[in-house]
Design an enzyme around this catalytic site. Structure first.
Site, PDB file in Angstrom:
ATOM      1  CG  LEU A   1     107.377 -33.890  57.128  1.00 23.98           C
ATOM      2  CD1 LEU A   1     107.332 -34.912  56.000  1.00 23.98           C
ATOM      3  CD2 LEU A   1     108.252 -32.694  56.763  1.00 23.98           C
ATOM      4  CB  ALA A   2     102.783 -29.636  60.525  1.00 24.78           C
TER       5      ALA A   2
ATOM      6  NE  ARG B   1      91.820 -39.387  53.397  1.00 18.42           N
ATOM      7  CZ  ARG B   1      92.554 -40.476  53.601  1.00 18.42           C
ATOM      8  NH1 ARG B   1      91.954 -41.645  53.794  1.00 18.42           N
ATOM      9  NH2 ARG B   1      93.862 -40.417  53.643  1.00 18.42           N
TER      10      ARG B   1
ATOM     11  CE  LYS C   1      96.163 -34.943  58.166  1.00 26.71           C
ATOM     12  NZ  LYS C   1      96.389 -36.157  57.341  1.00 26.71           N
TER      13      LYS C   1
ATOM     14  CG  ASP D   1      99.289 -36.904  59.479  1.00 27.26           C
ATOM     15  OD1 ASP D   1     100.443 -37.336  59.718  1.00 27.26           O
ATOM     16  OD2 ASP D   1      98.750 -36.992  58.355  1.00 27.26           O
TER      17      ASP D   1
ATOM     18  CD  GLU E   1     105.055 -45.021  49.368  1.00 24.28           C
ATOM     19  OE1 GLU E   1     103.834 -45.092  49.646  1.00 24.28           O
ATOM     20  OE2 GLU E   1     105.930 -44.830  50.235  1.00 24.28           O
TER      21      GLU E   1
ATOM     22  CG  ASN F   1      80.187 -12.979  88.679  1.00 24.64           C
ATOM     23  OD1 ASN F   1      79.011 -13.287  88.521  1.00 24.64           O
ATOM     24  ND2 ASN F   1      81.160 -13.552  87.997  1.00 24.64           N
TER      25      ASN F   1
END
Length: 465
Positions: free
Chosen positions: A17-18, A24, A31, A118, A168, A382
């Site tokens: 999952l990205a 933040r 991120k 992350d 949660e 060069n």
């Protein structure tokens, strides 16, 4: 992708999952593309799941993020990407990759492992441990850690040693909030049950989101086994801001330093040495304090990297000795026994065995022959303002101090260039080249000049008064 990492059966499907925005981080960059040890966080995750034996990779991304898709293609060729237009929770995100989980081909791969772009510190060994209970009959395996302070984490709830739910914090009771066993977020699901469990997850919670963690309660209700796999809290670190990024960087660096030391390298002051994820350091290498290894560096056995040196995209062969204060840039190749002293910079240049540049030298777009000696203050010129040109210095050549070699130019084998020369034409092998103005000496002129200058200054000061 590498072979299965120690568990029975074939490879698994990893869903990474990205798609998070990472507000933040206070950054225009996604991120998951922020780097640790010069590799993106997403890159670390993709590398680890491949090492753990993933046969198929599906990466859930934010729509329109070509930069994230490019990183996926670079780090995991053949991986599929799946846009997540809405963010309705982790289970919703996983099902954005439904195409990778459906069909006969996916079912043959069986297990599904969910990782997070992350959460970059999870090792391949931990991913393999997370999957292992599925081979023993568990329908779900969750990764958990004993939190010093569990505030903010989902709690892993158990009864009689069995996992019964993950709650949660917003939905937890006071008693459940006292539980320290915390959810690391990662989960493995048996291929036999994965789609059934994921498809039945609802959003009856405080945030009205589809939580992946609800797969646990559903599995328990179905009479299926749910396993918990413990991991150290620091390995489970998720990165949400720059402070956590720096903590993760410190962890990665500690791992890389330890691996280098256990591989036979001496790091005189390890905490001052910074490595990249792909740095390769051989045996009997000594690295002095305050050295930085950028991407693409390979150091052969027996090399010495002296203090305050910076290396990037460079290869050092056996016994090379560089520094202090050496900078190696892209395409630098030092063959066996090459010596570079203080304040030498090399870019896109090959130095053959035993060549030396002991101090204050720039060698760019060049080839330096075996045993050649480059004097202090020598530079290869060069760049003409439009194009780069190459300098070739032959084996055994001697370049005197403070010389400028204006490319394209070749100095032949065994040739000698006098100090202070500006070389604009090829020098044949074994030739002596001098290219500097004739010295003129006028006896007593220094005294006359000083007296003239003093008189002029006194006159000027008098007018001011």
């Amino acid at each position: 992708m590498s072979a299965d990492h120690g568990t029975a059966g074939g490879g698994f499907t990893a869903v990474v999952l990205a798609a998070g925005k990472g507000t933040r981080m206070r950054s225009d960059r996604p991120k998951v593309l922020h780097a640790l040890a010069n590799r993106s966080m997403l890159g670390h995750v993709l590398a680890a799941v491949q090492e753990a034996g993933a046969a198929r990779l599906a990466v859930v991304v934010e729509p329109g993020r070509a930069d994230v898709a490019d990183e996926v293609a670079r780090m995991a060729p053949g991986a599929s990407t799946h846009p997540q237009a809405e963010r309705l929770g982790t289970a919703h995100a996983v099902l954005a990759a439904r195409d990778a989980l459906e069909g006969e081909e996916a079912r043959e791969r069986a297990d599904v492992l969910v990782a997070f772009g992350d959460t970059p510190l999870i090792t391949a060994e931990t991913y393999a441990r997370l999957r292992a209970p599925l081979r023993a009959g568990a329908a779900v395996a969750v990764l958990a850690f004993e939190a010093a302070d569990p505030t903010g984490y989902g709690r892993v709830l158990t009864e009689n040693g069995r996992v019964v739910a993950i709650r949660e914090e917003k939905d937890a009771s006071e008693a459940e909030r006292a539980v320290r066993l915390s959810n690391a977020g990662l989960m493995a699901l048996s291929g036999t049950h994965a789609l059934s469990l994921l498809g039945r997850i609802g959003n009856d919670n405080a945030n009205r989101e589809y939580y992946l963690t609800d797969a646990v309660a559903l599995a328990v209700a179905d009479g299926l086994s749910v396993a918990v796999v413990n991991v150290a809290e620091d390995e489970a670190l998720g990165v949400n801001d720059r402070v956590q990024l720096s903590v993760a960087e410190a962890t990665i660096q500690a791992r890389l330093r330890r691996a280098a030391q256990l591989g036979g390298a001496t790091l005189v002051a390890p905490e001052t040495v910074f490595l990249s994820a792909d740095t390769v350091i051989g045996r009997d290498v000594t690295v002095e304090p305050h050295c930085v290894f950028g991407p693409g560096v390979v150091v052969g056995d027996g090399c010495v990297i002296r203090a305050f040196s910076h290396l990037h995209d460079a290869r050092l062969m056996e016994g090379a000795d560089i520094g202090p204060h050496v900078r190696l840039r892209g395409g630098a190749v030092l063959e066996a026994g090459v010596h570079l002293g203080n304040f030498v910079e090399v870019k896109n240049a090959t130095l053959r065995a035993g060549a030396k540049a002991s101090h204050l030298t720039y060698l760019g777009d060049a080839e330096v022959g075996a045993g050649a000696n480059i004097g202090a203050g020598t530079i290869t010129c060069n760049y003409d303002g439009v194009s780069k040109h190459r300098t070739v210095i032959g084996a055994g050549a001697f370049i005197g101090s403070n010389s400028a070699l204006v490319a394209p130019v070749t100095v032949g084998d065994g040739a000698l260039v006098g100090a202070g020369s500006v070389i604009t034409r090829d020098v044949p092998a074994e030739a002596l080249a001098l290219a500097r103005g004739r010295q003129t000496t006028r006896e007593g002129a220094a005294r006359v000049l000083r007296e003239t200058l003093k008189a002029a200054k006194a006159s000027k000061d008098g007018k001011r008064g």
